[in-house]
Design an enzyme around this catalytic site. Structure first.
Site, PDB file in Angstrom:
ATOM      1  N   ASP A   1     -11.766  13.635 -12.392  1.00  8.09           N
ATOM      2  CA  ASP A   1     -11.056  13.239 -11.266  1.00  8.09           C
ATOM      3  C   ASP A   1      -9.584  13.332 -11.640  1.00  8.09           C
ATOM      4  O   ASP A   1      -8.642  12.957 -10.896  1.00  8.09           O
ATOM      5  CB  ASP A   1     -11.163  11.801 -11.206  1.00  8.09           C
ATOM      6  CG  ASP A   1     -10.616  11.043 -10.051  1.00  8.09           C
ATOM      7  OD1 ASP A   1     -10.387  11.933  -8.984  1.00  8.09           O
ATOM      8  OD2 ASP A   1     -10.019   9.840  -9.829  1.00  8.09           O
TER       9      ASP A   1
ATOM     10  N   CYS B   1     -26.276   9.373   7.541  1.00  9.48           N
ATOM     11  CA  CYS B   1     -25.507   8.466   8.299  1.00  9.48           C
ATOM     12  C   CYS B   1     -26.165   8.021   9.690  1.00  9.48           C
ATOM     13  O   CYS B   1     -26.073   6.799   9.884  1.00  9.48           O
ATOM     14  CB  CYS B   1     -24.019   8.765   8.196  1.00  9.48           C
ATOM     15  SG  CYS B   1     -23.244   8.665   6.669  1.00  9.48           S
TER      16      CYS B   1
ATOM     17  N   CYS C   1     -19.116   1.556   8.034  1.00  8.27           N
ATOM     18  CA  CYS C   1     -17.954   1.789   7.137  1.00  8.27           C
ATOM     19  C   CYS C   1     -16.619   2.110   8.139  1.00  8.27           C
ATOM     20  O   CYS C   1     -15.693   1.616   7.984  1.00  8.27           O
ATOM     21  CB  CYS C   1     -18.166   3.111   6.272  1.00  8.27           C
ATOM     22  SG  CYS C   1     -18.341   4.654   6.991  1.00  8.27           S
TER      23      CYS C   1
ATOM     24  N   CYS D   1     -12.956  -0.936   8.305  1.00  7.33           N
ATOM     25  CA  CYS D   1     -11.625  -0.901   7.792  1.00  7.33           C
ATOM     26  C   CYS D   1     -10.588  -1.628   8.493  1.00  7.33           C
ATOM     27  O   CYS D   1     -10.346  -1.767   9.603  1.00  7.33           O
ATOM     28  CB  CYS D   1     -11.216   0.872   8.119  1.00  7.33           C
ATOM     29  SG  CYS D   1      -9.756   1.453   7.248  1.00  7.33           S
TER      30      CYS D   1
ATOM     31  N   CYS E   1      -4.872   4.043   4.573  1.00  5.44           N
ATOM     32  CA  CYS E   1      -5.744   3.440   3.840  1.00  5.44           C
ATOM     33  C   CYS E   1      -5.233   2.660   2.727  1.00  5.44           C
ATOM     34  O   CYS E   1      -4.057   2.780   1.796  1.00  5.44           O
ATOM     35  CB  CYS E   1      -6.376   4.661   2.738  1.00  5.44           C
ATOM     36  SG  CYS E   1      -7.816   4.032   1.790  1.00  5.44           S
TER      37      CYS E   1
END
Length: 384
Positions: free
Chosen positions: A145, A199, A205, A209, A225
């Site tokens: 990462d 999905c 999801c 949000c 976000c």
């Protein structure tokens, strides 16, 4: 290497990976994601990366494994589960209805996963080299990462899972609470095959949000976000996102928690990834009092430490302003004169949401009469 010896090597690697705490190992070829370059370019052109300029700067190397390392032939992708526990307070959204407490993303409630996984990857990479014949000794590189690697597309190409509509990886076997790591190698290994999308018509999801950060399924506008806003975004957080942030002070798990595939998730096996008790439901009052040494001590070894005290206190002040808890007002009031400009400005916002009109008027008069008025009065006159 013969097909039989290669198969034996991969079997041994899977066993070693499991012993090291990994929950999945799959393999992709170095050229498995040819579409990634165009998708990355479209993402950057839309400005969805916000202030993360390093994404633009490393786009050429990020677009393909061979762009980062021309000699790579295979990419071994690994998953390590960090699923939350089942005790009260362990859940990813356990504190959202407790306004005097802070909500910290599950992955950040204990040790920094970079340190844990990188060490395990190095051990597994050394195991790979040691198990190959002398005439076939490969070169290896490990990534967690921090390098320009497209981990999620590579993980999907390898078969660990698929990128859901929230753009995070989802597994039919372990849900979506897992970290990814990669071993690049010059060894030519057989790919294990890509995972397909499962999905369907679900949009749980997307609908979960708080800040409408998904302009479309499979697209994330990082600028909206909460994870980006609380971790990556410098300076003041835009006002339109402050109330939706609630008490989320580091990261956001809403879209992950909403995914029905997490019915297959399990609690983290790695002890260093199990949540610390003091980070499950920390009190906002305690966090507001942290100075820099106190912040560094509390979050030593934690991924939270990397954002620094000032950005962290900015986030906590927003949670305080959203709390409606009057007993937080004295702690907020102290931060009205904090040396950091962003902390001061956010403290003003929080104070104005907690204080009475006479208290606000008194504070404004005090700052107007102070010698330091020029450095702080702007926050009081700003339209909040």
């Amino acid at each position: 290497m013969t097909p039989k010896s290669t198969e034996k090597l991969i079997t041994a690697m899977r066993e070693k990976a499991r012993h090291l705490g990994f929950d999945g190992l799959e393999i992709a070829s170095a050229n498995a994601i040819p579409e990634a370059a165009d998708r990355l370019r479209a993402y950057l052109d839309a400005g969805y990366h916000g202030t993360m300029g390093w994404m633009e700067e490393t786009a050429g190397r990020r677009a393909s494994p061979t762009g980062l390392w021309p000699d790579v032939r295979s990419v071994i992708m690994l998953a390590m589960n960090y699923g939350p526990g089942t005790e009260p307070g362990d859940g990813p959204l356990a504190n959202l209805d407790r306004p005097d407490r802070a909500e910290i993303s599950v992955y950040a409630r204990h040790r920094d996963y970079h340190d844990i996984i990188k060490g395990r990857l190095k051990e597994l990479a050394s195991f790979l080299v040691s198990r190959t014949p002398s005439e076939h000794k490969p070169d290896v590189k490990v990534f967690v990462d921090t390098a320009p690697v497209m981990e999620k597309p590579l993980a999907q190409a390898a078969g660990l899972g698929w990128q859901g509509k929230h753009t995070n990886l989802v597994s039919r076997r372990i849900g979506s609470w897992f970290f990814l790591g990669a071993i690049f190698t010059t060894l030519d290994l057989p790919a294990t095959g890509a995972e397909t999308d499962h999905c369907g018509s679900c949009r749980a999801c997307l609908d979960s949000c708080p800040t409408n950060a998904f302009p479309a399924p499979y697209q994330l506008d990082a600028r909206r976000c909460i994870s980006y806003l609380t971790i990556e975004h410098p300076g003041p957080i835009p006002h339109e996102f402050r109330v939706p942030m609630g008490n989320r002070i580091y990261g956001c798990d809403d879209c992950l928690a909403a995914c029905p595939w997490n019915k297959f998730a399990s609690t983290a096996r790695e002890a260093k990834l199990v949540a610390r008790d003091d980070l499950k439901s920390p009190k906002l009052a305690d966090l507001l009092q942290l100075d820099d040494p106190g912040f560094r001590k509390l979050f030593s070894g934690s991924p939270i430490k990397r954002i620094g005290r000032n950005k962290f206190i900015r986030n906590v002040l927003i949670a305080a302003g959203n709390s409606g808890c009057g007993d937080l007002k004295p702690h907020v009031e102290i931060l009205l004169t904090d040396p950091d400009e962003t902390v001061r400005g956010t403290a003003v916002w929080a104070f104005r949401r907690l204080a009475t009109d006479p208290e606000i008027t008194a504070q404004r008069r005090a700052f107007s009469a102070a010698e330091t008025a020029q450095s702080v009065i702007a926050e009081w006159t700003f339209d909040t």
